[in-house]
Design an enzyme around this catalytic site. Structure first.
Site, PDB file in Angstrom:
ATOM      1  N   GLU A 118       0.820  -1.228   0.000  1.00 28.98           N
ATOM      2  CA  GLU A 118       0.000   0.000   0.000  1.00 28.98           C
ATOM      3  C   GLU A 118       0.842   1.261   0.000  1.00 28.98           C
ATOM      4  OE1 GLU A 118       1.830  -0.436   2.888  1.00 28.98           O
ATOM      5  OE2 GLU A 118       0.178  -1.673   3.562  1.00 28.98           O
ATOM      6  N   HIS A 160       6.739  -0.343  11.168  1.00 28.74           N
ATOM      7  CA  HIS A 160       6.624  -1.483  10.248  1.00 28.74           C
ATOM      8  C   HIS A 160       7.895  -1.703   9.434  1.00 28.74           C
ATOM      9  CE1 HIS A 160       2.451  -1.900  11.285  1.00 28.74           C
ATOM     10  NE2 HIS A 160       2.134  -0.706  10.816  1.00 28.74           N
ATOM     11  N   ASP A 196       0.782   1.690  19.174  1.00 27.63           N
ATOM     12  CA  ASP A 196       0.050   1.887  17.922  1.00 27.63           C
ATOM     13  C   ASP A 196      -0.950   0.736  17.766  1.00 27.63           C
ATOM     14  OD1 ASP A 196       0.520   3.373  14.973  1.00 27.63           O
ATOM     15  OD2 ASP A 196      -0.239   1.315  14.816  1.00 27.63           O
ATOM     16  N   HIS A 198      -1.539  -1.009  15.237  1.00 28.31           N
ATOM     17  CA  HIS A 198      -0.989  -2.093  14.409  1.00 28.31           C
ATOM     18  C   HIS A 198       0.258  -2.704  15.065  1.00 28.31           C
ATOM     19  CE1 HIS A 198      -3.149   0.684  11.662  1.00 28.31           C
ATOM     20  NE2 HIS A 198      -3.605  -0.457  11.164  1.00 28.31           N
ATOM     21  N   ASP A 285      -4.009   5.534  16.670  1.00 21.32           N
ATOM     22  CA  ASP A 285      -5.024   4.882  15.844  1.00 21.32           C
ATOM     23  C   ASP A 285      -5.823   3.854  16.641  1.00 21.32           C
ATOM     24  OD1 ASP A 285      -2.672   3.418  15.938  1.00 21.32           O
ATOM     25  OD2 ASP A 285      -2.468   3.197  13.765  1.00 21.32           O
ATOM     26  N   TYR A 324      -4.984   8.471  12.362  1.00 25.03           N
ATOM     27  CA  TYR A 324      -5.405   8.921  11.029  1.00 25.03           C
ATOM     28  C   TYR A 324      -6.750   9.642  11.024  1.00 25.03           C
ATOM     29  CZ  TYR A 324      -1.677   5.730  10.170  1.00 25.03           C
ATOM     30  OH  TYR A 324      -0.452   5.130  10.232  1.00 25.03           O
TER      31      TYR A 324
END
Ligand code: OKP
Ligand code: ZN
Length: 344
Positions: A118, A160, A196, A198, A285, A324
């Site tokens: 992405e 990441h 986070d 994620h 997030d 976000y």
């Protein structure tokens, strides 16, 4: 609390993100840092400085040299190959790619170094990633001078980014680079706490075989959440790093009562490890209105989160990761930082 911010984050301004089968305007854009900065200014965080410039010697202790050379040259090589749009990987070495090696062709090389697709690469992406790394390292040096708190307003995020992998909007692992800098400055044991939404698969990758950096991540259950293939409880570290990695996956709709129990458990592990400093990988997030996540934290919960983390008594460098879509990301970040200062 000192805030470290570089205008160079604006150089990372992609037009495209592959999302649900469509190229959309990226969730991770320059507006994020500016919203956060505006909220901080409004809440009285007046001590903002630009980062010091650092070379790649610290990043090279975590990232692969070929990977960094790729990041530096990919945009130019992409254009030279005749492409005219943002760079997106197409072919990745996956299961049974027995002879995978970095191909010469840039269209192949970008897939070799990707863990997800992405994240379009653009002109200026590498410059922005370098500046984010500088913010994180400047914060680490500020802590090493004896200061209790700093906030590195990093953009693009980093958690990441693995040893030789980009993806999930990340290129250089800012939090791990800061942890490495703290180690190099003489701090013997550093913990990274990743809140986070994620899983911090990149941070886990670069610290997995180490016993001097403890990594704990609180995140959406991998069965249901990006990055899907990492973040299970069973991932506990490898070799001398065995026992120095802790994952706390949680289900859809997790709110503060359950989240805070995982936070307590992670802080317990960090204190048992004997951490002398903490790098907080802060994504907001986990907020109930986040457009790409599924936890249910409220703005006031971030205040409690900060206070609880500060109560561990450690110096804390907060490094910006995700969060976000909605203006509240500014207040949510400010609340964590205010909570840290209140909870000390
Ligand atoms: C980066 B960070 C929305 C689906 C998720 C990638 C998420 C990267 C999150 N397109 N895709 O951890 O906040
Ligand atoms: Zn995230």
């Amino acid at each position: 609390m000192r805030v470290i911010y570089s205008e160079d984050h604006k150089l990372r301004d992609a037009r495209t993100e592959l999302h649900g089968g469509e190229l959309v305007k990226p969730f991770e854009g320059p507006f994020r840092a500016e919203w956060i900065r505006a909220a901080l200014k409004q809440k009285g965080f007046a001590d903002e400085v630009a980062p010091t410039r650092y070379d790649l010697s610290v990043p090279l202790k975590l990232h692969d040299a070929g990977y960094l050379a790729f990041l530096e040259t990919v945009w130019e090589r992409w254009l030279s190959a005749g492409f005219t749009t943002e760079a997106i990987p197409i072919s990745l070495p996956v299961r049974r790619s027995y002879h995978a090696r970095p191909p010469h062709n840039i269209d192949g090389l970008i897939g070799y170094y990707a863990n997800s697709v992405e994240t379009s690469i653009t002109e200026g992406t590498y410059q922005a990633a370098l500046a984010a790394k500088d913010c994180a390292m400047t914060g680490a040096d500020y802590l090493s001078k004896g200061n209790r708190f700093a906030f590195a307003l990093c953009r693009p995020p980093g958690h990441h980014a693995g040893i030789d992998l980009f993806g999930g909007y990340c290129f250089l692992n800012n939090a791990a680079i800061a942890a490495q800098r703290l180690r190099d400055n003489g701090t013997k044991k550093v913990a990274i706490l990743d809140v986070d939404f994620h899983h911090g698969n990149g941070t886990q990758d670069v610290t997995y075989e180490r016993d001097d950096i403890f990594f704990a991540s609180l995140h959406g259950e991998p069965d249901d959440a990006f990055p899907y293939f990492w973040g299970h409880k069973e991932e506990t570290g490898k070799g001398r790093g065995e026992g120095f990695n802790a994952n706390f996956p949680m289900l859809r709709n997790t709110a503060w009562p359950v989240y805070s129990e995982a936070l307590e458990a992670a802080l317990e592990r960090i204190s048992a490890f004997g951490a002398e400093a903490l790098v907080l990988s802060l994504g907001v997030d986990t907020f109930e209105k986040d457009p790409i996540s599924f936890f249910r934290l409220k703005t006031e919960d971030f205040l409690t989160m900060g206070a609880r983390i500060a109560a561990c008594g450690l110096p804390v460098l907060t490094v910006m990761e995700g969060g976000y879509g909605v203006h509240e990301i500014g207040d949510n970040v400010a609340n964590v930082l205010i909570g840290l200062e209140n909870g000390k």
